[in-house]
Enzyme design. Structure first.
Site, PDB file in Angstrom:
ATOM      1  N   GLU A 116       0.855  -1.191   0.000  1.00  0.00           N
ATOM      2  CA  GLU A 116       0.000   0.000   0.000  1.00  0.00           C
ATOM      3  C   GLU A 116       0.888   1.237   0.000  1.00  0.00           C
ATOM      4  O   GLU A 116       2.018   1.177   0.472  1.00  0.00           O
ATOM      5  CB  GLU A 116      -0.846   0.036   1.287  1.00  0.00           C
ATOM      6  CG  GLU A 116      -1.856  -1.062   1.373  1.00  0.00           C
ATOM      7  CD  GLU A 116      -2.302  -1.297   2.820  1.00  0.00           C
ATOM      8  OE1 GLU A 116      -2.043  -0.456   3.694  1.00  0.00           O
ATOM      9  OE2 GLU A 116      -2.897  -2.354   3.057  1.00  0.00           O
TER      10      GLU A 116
ATOM     11  N   LYS B 272       2.157   4.590   1.543  1.00  0.00           N
ATOM     12  CA  LYS B 272       2.193   5.127   2.898  1.00  0.00           C
ATOM     13  C   LYS B 272       1.805   6.599   2.801  1.00  0.00           C
ATOM     14  O   LYS B 272       2.560   7.425   2.292  1.00  0.00           O
ATOM     15  CB  LYS B 272       3.585   4.955   3.493  1.00  0.00           C
ATOM     16  CG  LYS B 272       3.668   5.330   4.944  1.00  0.00           C
ATOM     17  CD  LYS B 272       4.985   4.843   5.533  1.00  0.00           C
ATOM     18  CE  LYS B 272       5.063   5.150   7.013  1.00  0.00           C
ATOM     19  NZ  LYS B 272       5.023   6.585   7.299  1.00  0.00           N
TER      20      LYS B 272
ATOM     21  N   ASP C 229       1.134  10.284   4.013  1.00  0.00           N
ATOM     22  CA  ASP C 229       1.784  11.100   5.031  1.00  0.00           C
ATOM     23  C   ASP C 229       0.730  11.974   5.710  1.00  0.00           C
ATOM     24  O   ASP C 229       0.533  13.119   5.331  1.00  0.00           O
ATOM     25  CB  ASP C 229       2.875  11.952   4.379  1.00  0.00           C
ATOM     26  CG  ASP C 229       3.847  12.480   5.405  1.00  0.00           C
ATOM     27  OD1 ASP C 229       3.786  12.031   6.562  1.00  0.00           O
ATOM     28  OD2 ASP C 229       4.660  13.345   5.049  1.00  0.00           O
TER      29      ASP C 229
ATOM     30  N   TYR D  53      -8.127   7.838   4.396  1.00  0.00           N
ATOM     31  CA  TYR D  53      -7.989   6.557   3.708  1.00  0.00           C
ATOM     32  C   TYR D  53      -7.861   5.460   4.754  1.00  0.00           C
ATOM     33  O   TYR D  53      -7.014   5.554   5.648  1.00  0.00           O
ATOM     34  CB  TYR D  53      -6.748   6.529   2.809  1.00  0.00           C
ATOM     35  CG  TYR D  53      -6.982   7.053   1.405  1.00  0.00           C
ATOM     36  CD1 TYR D  53      -8.166   6.800   0.725  1.00  0.00           C
ATOM     37  CD2 TYR D  53      -5.987   7.786   0.759  1.00  0.00           C
ATOM     38  CE1 TYR D  53      -8.361   7.276  -0.555  1.00  0.00           C
ATOM     39  CE2 TYR D  53      -6.183   8.262  -0.533  1.00  0.00           C
ATOM     40  CZ  TYR D  53      -7.372   8.008  -1.183  1.00  0.00           C
ATOM     41  OH  TYR D  53      -7.573   8.469  -2.453  1.00  0.00           O
TER      42      TYR D  53
ATOM     43  N   LYS E 109      10.615   3.668   3.069  1.00  0.00           N
ATOM     44  CA  LYS E 109      10.438   5.110   2.881  1.00  0.00           C
ATOM     45  C   LYS E 109      11.297   5.592   1.731  1.00  0.00           C
ATOM     46  O   LYS E 109      12.483   5.260   1.661  1.00  0.00           O
ATOM     47  CB  LYS E 109      10.860   5.838   4.160  1.00  0.00           C
ATOM     48  CG  LYS E 109       9.904   5.597   5.311  1.00  0.00           C
ATOM     49  CD  LYS E 109       9.446   6.912   5.843  1.00  0.00           C
ATOM     50  CE  LYS E 109       9.319   6.949   7.317  1.00  0.00           C
ATOM     51  NZ  LYS E 109       9.314   8.285   7.842  1.00  0.00           N
TER      52      LYS E 109
ATOM     53  N   CYS F 120      13.404  48.636   2.410  1.00  0.00           N
ATOM     54  CA  CYS F 120      12.388  47.914   1.642  1.00  0.00           C
ATOM     55  C   CYS F 120      12.742  47.940   0.148  1.00  0.00           C
ATOM     56  O   CYS F 120      13.000  49.016  -0.401  1.00  0.00           O
ATOM     57  CB  CYS F 120      11.020  48.560   1.870  1.00  0.00           C
ATOM     58  SG  CYS F 120       9.733  47.864   0.819  1.00  0.00           S
TER      59      CYS F 120
ATOM     60  N   CYS G  43       9.987  50.339  -1.522  1.00  0.00           N
ATOM     61  CA  CYS G  43       9.763  51.760  -1.229  1.00  0.00           C
ATOM     62  C   CYS G  43      10.921  52.402  -0.472  1.00  0.00           C
ATOM     63  O   CYS G  43      10.834  53.557  -0.068  1.00  0.00           O
ATOM     64  CB  CYS G  43       8.455  51.946  -0.463  1.00  0.00           C
ATOM     65  SG  CYS G  43       8.545  51.359   1.239  1.00  0.00           S
TER      66      CYS G  43
ATOM     67  N   CYS H  94       8.519  45.935   6.366  1.00  0.00           N
ATOM     68  CA  CYS H  94       8.520  47.310   5.916  1.00  0.00           C
ATOM     69  C   CYS H  94       7.400  48.010   6.682  1.00  0.00           C
ATOM     70  O   CYS H  94       6.236  47.641   6.541  1.00  0.00           O
ATOM     71  CB  CYS H  94       8.263  47.381   4.420  1.00  0.00           C
ATOM     72  SG  CYS H  94       7.899  49.063   3.913  1.00  0.00           S
TER      73      CYS H  94
ATOM     74  N   CYS I 172       3.780  51.924   0.941  1.00  0.00           N
ATOM     75  CA  CYS I 172       4.587  50.910   0.247  1.00  0.00           C
ATOM     76  C   CYS I 172       3.734  50.230  -0.828  1.00  0.00           C
ATOM     77  O   CYS I 172       2.756  49.548  -0.522  1.00  0.00           O
ATOM     78  CB  CYS I 172       5.113  49.903   1.264  1.00  0.00           C
ATOM     79  SG  CYS I 172       6.043  48.572   0.507  1.00  0.00           S
TER      80      CYS I 172
HETATM   81  S1  IVH Z   1      -0.207  -0.005   8.756  1.00  0.00           S
HETATM   82  C1  IVH Z   1       0.673  -2.006  12.847  1.00  0.00           C
HETATM   83  N1  IVH Z   1      -0.627   1.119   6.414  1.00  0.00           N
HETATM   84  O1  IVH Z   1       2.421   5.037   8.925  1.00  0.00           O
HETATM   85  C2  IVH Z   1       0.942  -1.078  11.756  1.00  0.00           C
HETATM   86  N2  IVH Z   1       0.242   2.467   8.166  1.00  0.00           N
HETATM   87  O2  IVH Z   1       4.273   3.615  11.551  1.00  0.00           O
HETATM   88  C3  IVH Z   1      -0.220  -0.264  11.374  1.00  0.00           C
HETATM   89  N3  IVH Z   1       0.552   4.811   7.552  1.00  0.00           N
HETATM   90  O3  IVH Z   1       1.546   6.382  11.629  1.00  0.00           O
HETATM   91  C4  IVH Z   1       0.081   0.695  10.306  1.00  0.00           C
HETATM   92  N4  IVH Z   1      -0.156   4.654   5.477  1.00  0.00           N
HETATM   93  O4  IVH Z   1      -0.614   5.799  10.382  1.00  0.00           O
HETATM   94  C5  IVH Z   1      -0.185   1.295   7.678  1.00  0.00           C
HETATM   95  N5  IVH Z   1      -1.085   1.993   4.307  1.00  0.00           N
HETATM   96  C6  IVH Z   1      -0.659   2.167   5.570  1.00  0.00           C
HETATM   97  C7  IVH Z   1      -0.232   3.421   6.038  1.00  0.00           C
HETATM   98  C8  IVH Z   1       0.215   3.521   7.354  1.00  0.00           C
HETATM   99  C9  IVH Z   1       0.316   5.468   6.401  1.00  0.00           C
HETATM  100  C10 IVH Z   1       1.112   5.421   8.780  1.00  0.00           C
HETATM  101  C11 IVH Z   1       0.455   4.978  10.052  1.00  0.00           C
HETATM  102  C12 IVH Z   1       1.549   5.107  11.082  1.00  0.00           C
HETATM  103  C13 IVH Z   1       2.791   4.960  10.280  1.00  0.00           C
HETATM  104  C14 IVH Z   1       3.397   3.598  10.514  1.00  0.00           C
END
Ligand code: IVH
Length: 701
Positions: free
Chosen positions: A115, A117, A119, A226, A315, A409, A412, A427, A433
């Site tokens: 999946e 990740k 942010d 999500y 990451k 500035c 001006c 300023c 200005c």
């Molecule tokens: S699984 C037991 N899936 O990433 C693990 N986490 O340390 C449960 N995050 O803050 C997390 N997308 O909120 C999982 N597709 C995803 C994610 C996800 C973002 C975040 C999660 C946590 C950090 C994982």
């Protein structure tokens, strides 16, 4: 490292640094270092603790899952702890992870789910009998803040689920609350306009938004969610992929980017595929989460103290590029703040071509010791606005010119000032200005202020350049200058008619928006609404002292001082007088309606503790005038316990025992009709609804 006292010192130093960074990140929403640097420090500490277990400190940051609980919201225990994931930046680590999984499963066949990740901010939602009953942040992993009223404002989140034969009666959905990138960009553009500090990235924006006390404001911020896992006390689905499919069937938002991968090679393909493609999504992502699909196999692999052995996060490294710094220009904003902007040789980075980078303020230039002509590193990690993170000193030529921060500035030539405690030079020439005057006019005509049809930012800017308008009051003299307007290029009769009709119509725009349009520093839309609702007329507002204004909810001391100062300036008083002559709305019209409804009919409440926004009497009045009843004791029949600060622990225990929902002042307010002051503004200024659908009385279960 050989001798143990050196190791001990290093462990101590790393521990302190990590505690500090954790506090900055979780409590203050400040990212002092990149995620990568943070993870490296943590990994170093973990390594030392593994090698020298005797030297590990009892309170080591490696033993904690994450943040601490903030005090404004009631807290709740997680039924299933909210763990974090092991992180890595290397593909070799992913292969090692796969080998560990293989060993752990003793040769049985297995597959993965990959999946993106997201942010954002981790959130745990509880659904009982198909209804959303609670939203809790991760907090420290075992207890989090109850932010139900705020998550309910997320429009894509169903408050009542679609029925499904296999739908568990009581389950939790874990997922990520995030701010879509276009929403984040718009929010920052607005903050820049209002002279407020910019938010570093969408994650900070989402987490700050979730902590707002007023869920109407949260609704306006357009957060999204999500889902990425479904938890039930027993085993309900055979696999994670089956659970994701079920979540989708029940109507929960699941990003459709996830894939099943038969082996680690397919996982790596997925990782490579999204390295660039992720920048095409309207959401910030920082990596890939890899999970063993079969839930029995997940159980078999189990957990370490803080993360599952069946999952890992890969990451992506923060995207960086090297390019030349050609020039530094200085922008002057509406409030006079001077922002240095680096002009770079264009370079492709994270899906776009970067030509400029913000330098924030003078400190930043000094800190980096930047020179014109330097080769610099530009990064665009979670941050959307690229920033300069370092200089390639080995490439510095003898001709590189030190950057001299202007003392006057750039527009001006007024001497710049730097108010104590502020990072920006300003300023002070508010009245003369040009970029400040022009930006104030653009703000006045903008959509959320007077929204003048036929007079957009560009036209008003042009009128300013031509000397036709200087202040908002001058706009209302334009009808009398029609003959001058006719002589302008690109100004036909029709566009003039349009323009004049727009100016006329703007006289009906409500007082809070006019107040916002004046462009007083820190007075954004919400503060303008609060001030207008409290004082009702501009005369009452002008007569108020800073101290008095500071007592209005949501209006802090800094805002009050700025507003009181603004209203004491003779030229501003003159502008207001001219706006009044022109017929612009400078008072709230109509009676303040009594906030009455039958929303709480049939519900009983106990109020306990001390509250921030209302007195206990006020809360009682609000409940009664909306059809609810107040009682003194907690019983099984009680609908809600409204909990403030310092509520007795016995009350809480009793309510928990009877499964009576405990709500905060904010959550109670979210049950009521829209706030009085907003209702008084009329349809033009109606706030975004606090709740989307569903029967109010049952939202908390
Ligand atoms: S699984 C037991 N899936 O990433 C693990 N986490 O340390 C449960 N995050 O803050 C997390 N997308 O909120 C999982 N597709 C995803 C994610 C996800 C973002 C975040 C999660 C946590 C950090 C994982």
């Amino acid at each position: 490292m050989s001798d143990s006292s050196a190791v001990q010192q290093r462990i101590q130093a790393l521990t302190e640094r990590l505690h500090h960074l954790n506090h900055q990140y979780y409590q203050l929403d400040i990212s002092e270092v990149s995620d990568q640097e943070f993870d490296q420090l943590l990994a170093e500490l973990q390594q030392l603790e593994t090698e020298y277990p005797d030297l590990a400190l009892p309170n080591s940051p490696t033993r904690r899952v994450g943040g601490t609980i903030t005090k404004q919201f009631p807290t709740a225990a997680h039924r299933f702890p909210m763990l974090s994931l092991g992180n890595t930046y290397s593909e070799d680590d992913l292969r090692e992870f796969d080998e560990r999984v293989q060993r752990g499963l003793e040769g049985a066949p297995y597959s993965y789910v990959c999946e993106l990740k997201i942010d954002g901010v981790a959130m745990s939602l509880r659904y009982e009998h198909g209804e959303l009953t609670q939203g809790v942040t991760r907090g420290d992993g075992t207890r989090g803040d109850v932010v139900t009223a705020n998550v309910r404002t997320i429009r894509t989140l169903p408050l009542a689920l679609r029925a499904g034969l296999d739908r568990p009666e009581d389950f939790e959905v874990r997922g990520e609350v995030f701010m879509p990138l276009p929403v984040f960009d718009e929010l920052n553009a607005e903050r820049e306009q209002n002279g407020e500090p910019l938010l570093a990235n969408p994650r900070n924006a989402a987490s700050g938004t979730l902590k707002l006390q007023n869920s109407t404001l949260v609704a306006a911020r357009k957060l999204r969610f999500y889902a990425y896992s479904l938890l039930t006390p027993g085993r309900h689905f055979p696999s994670h992929s089956a659970a994701l499919e079920a979540l989708t069937r029940y109507g929960l938002p699941v990003s459709d980017t996830w894939r099943r991968c038969a082996n680690i090679a397919e996982v790596l393909d997925f990782v490579h595929q999204w390295a660039k493609q992720r920048f095409e999504l309207p959401v910030a992502t920082d990596g890939i989460v890899i999970k063993v699909d079969d839930l029995r196999q997940q159980d078999q692999l189990g957990y370490t103290a803080k993360s599952p052995r069946w999952a890992i996060a890969y990451k992506y490294p923060a995207e960086a590029a090297r390019t030349r710094l050609n020039e530094v220009i200085y922008n002057v904003g509406r409030t006079g703040a001077v922002t240095p902007v680096a002009m770079l040789t264009p370079v492709p980075l994270a899906g776009t071509v970067v030509k400029r980078a913000t330098l924030h303020n003078a400190n930043q230039i000094e800190l980096l010791d930047l020179r014109l002509g330097d080769m610099v590193y530009v990064e665009k990690g979670g941050e959307i606005i690229p920033k300069i993170t370092g200089v390639d000193l080995s490439a510095r030529s003898a001709e590189a010119i030190p950057i001299e921060y202007p003392t006057v500035c750039p527009a001006c030539s007024t001497a710049l000032v730097r108010p104590e405690g502020e990072a920006h030079f300003r300023c002070p020439n508010e009245r003369g200005c040009p970029p400040q005057l022009k930006a104030r006019l653009e703000h006045y005509v903008s959509r959320k202020a007077l929204n003048i049809d036929g007079l957009g930012a560009e036209t008003v800017g042009r009128f300013f350049d031509l000397g036709l308008v200087n202040t908002p009051a001058d706009i209302y003299d334009l009808p009398a200058r029609r003959t001058e307007l006719v002589t302008l290029e690109r100004m036909g009769q029709k566009s003039i008619d349009n323009l004049l009709a727009g100016i006329e119509a703007s006289k009906q725009v409500t007082f809070p928006r006019v107040l916002f349009g004046l462009g007083i520093r820190y007075v954004g839309e919400t503060v303008a609404q609060k001030l207008a609702a409290h004082y009702r007329t501009i005369d009452a507002l002008m007569a108020a002292s800073a101290e008095e204004m500071a007592a209005v909810p949501e209006v802090g001391g800094v805002i009050a001082v700025a507003a009181a100062h603004w209203f004491r300036q003779p030229e501003n008083i003159e502008i207001i007088e001219r706006l009044r002559q022109a017929g612009v709305q400078l008072a709230v019209t109509g009676e303040a309606p009594v906030p009455a409804s039958d929303r709480l009919a049939g519900l009983t409440f106990v109020i306990s503790g001390v509250f921030e926004q209302h007195s206990r009497d006020e809360l009682q009045q609000l409940i009664i005038s909306n059809g609810g009843k107040i009682t003194g004791s907690i019983s099984k029949k009680l609908s809600y316990l409204v909990a403030g600060d310092n509520m007795g622990p016995a009350k809480r225990e009793k309510a928990l025992g009877f499964k009576v929902p405990i709500v905060s002042e904010t959550e109670l307010m979210a049950l009521l009709p829209a706030p009085v002051e907003a209702a008084a503004e009329g349809p033009l200024d109606a706030p975004e609804p606090v709740v989307n659908t569903g029967s109010q009385g049952q939202l908390f279960g």
